[in-house]
Design a protein around this motif. Structure first.
Motif, PDB file in Angstrom:
ATOM      1  N   SER A 157       0.857  -1.179   0.000  1.00  0.00           N
ATOM      2  CA  SER A 157       0.000   0.000   0.000  1.00  0.00           C
ATOM      3  C   SER A 157       0.899   1.236   0.000  1.00  0.00           C
ATOM      4  CB  SER A 157      -0.877  -0.051   1.247  1.00  0.00           C
ATOM      5  OG  SER A 157      -1.420   1.204   1.517  1.00  0.00           O
ATOM      6  N   CYS A 188       1.013   3.195   3.465  1.00  0.00           N
ATOM      7  CA  CYS A 188       1.170   2.416   4.705  1.00  0.00           C
ATOM      8  C   CYS A 188       2.611   2.515   5.223  1.00  0.00           C
ATOM      9  CB  CYS A 188       0.796   0.965   4.425  1.00  0.00           C
ATOM     10  SG  CYS A 188       1.194  -0.141   5.767  1.00  0.00           S
ATOM     11  N   CYS A 246       4.532  -0.754   5.003  1.00  0.00           N
ATOM     12  CA  CYS A 246       4.904  -1.050   3.614  1.00  0.00           C
ATOM     13  C   CYS A 246       6.079  -0.167   3.196  1.00  0.00           C
ATOM     14  CB  CYS A 246       3.722  -0.826   2.675  1.00  0.00           C
ATOM     15  SG  CYS A 246       2.495  -2.145   2.704  1.00  0.00           S
ATOM     16  N   HIS A 257       1.085  -6.649   2.434  1.00  0.00           N
ATOM     17  CA  HIS A 257       0.141  -5.795   3.157  1.00  0.00           C
ATOM     18  C   HIS A 257      -1.146  -6.552   3.461  1.00  0.00           C
ATOM     19  CE1 HIS A 257      -1.679  -2.039   4.512  1.00  0.00           C
ATOM     20  NE2 HIS A 257      -2.787  -2.520   3.971  1.00  0.00           N
ATOM     21  N   HIS A 261      -1.499  -2.385   9.340  1.00  0.00           N
ATOM     22  CA  HIS A 261      -0.726  -3.393   8.594  1.00  0.00           C
ATOM     23  C   HIS A 261      -0.378  -4.456   9.643  1.00  0.00           C
ATOM     24  CE1 HIS A 261       2.631  -4.412   5.510  1.00  0.00           C
ATOM     25  NE2 HIS A 261       2.704  -5.324   6.491  1.00  0.00           N
TER      26      HIS A 261
HETATM   27 ZN    ZN Z   1       1.204  -2.044   4.604  1.00  0.00          ZN
END
Ligand code: ZN
Ligand code: AMP
Length: 135
Positions: A2, A5, A8, A47, A99
């Motif tokens: 993502s 995120c 991420c 994710h 997450h």
């Molecule tokens: Zn993520």
């Protein structure tokens, strides 16, 4: 993955961290706001918001994350003294970062009761019948 995120971004190395462990599936790093002398986050690179998103194909990675928690606990010298592995899920579960991640926490005596409210505990401090979680 993502775009926005934070975990991420850490997995993509867009936000620098000192990895405690890294492989194709998992990344582990120290929590930025540790609640105990050992507080490591174990994060699947893929994710997933939380366990609600985990499917059958994710079972090996989730199992690997738990085994990694035990390995890091051993490396940090808390395997024998004890530690806790926590997954916060959703708003009422206390999840802030959307997450999936495992908290490995230890290095001091942890409060009993899994962070539940005092009212949820029996006078002896153990769970009341009906409040047991997964046991
Ligand atoms: Zn993520
Ligand atoms: P949770 O409440 O289960 O979603 O936990 C999120 C955790 O991520 C918190 O303990 C934060 O301190 C931690 N955290 C957030 N951003 C970072 C970051 N950039 N590096 C390390 N830990 C982080």
């Amino acid at each position: 993955m993502s775009d926005e995120c934070i975990f991420c971004k850490i997995a993509r190395k867009e936000v620098p961290t000192e990895p405690v462990y890294e492989d194709h599936d998992l990344l582990a790093f120290d929590d930025i706001h540790p609640v105990a002398p050992v507080h490591v986050l174990i994060v699947p690179k893929e994710h997933m918001v939380n366990l609600n998103d985990a499917g059958k194909n994710d079972v090996p990675v989730l199992g690997k994350a738990l085994r990694l928690a035990a390995k890091i606990a051993d490396e940090r010298g808390i395997a024998e003294s004890g530690y806790r592995v926590v997954v916060n899920n959703g708003e009422q579960g206390g999840q802030v970062v959307p997450h999936l991640h495992f908290h490995l926490v230890g290095g001091r005596p942890l409060t009993p009761g899994l962070g539940l409210r005092r009212e949820d505990l029996s006078p002896g401090g153990s769970f009341l019948t009906g409040c047991r979680i997964g046991v």
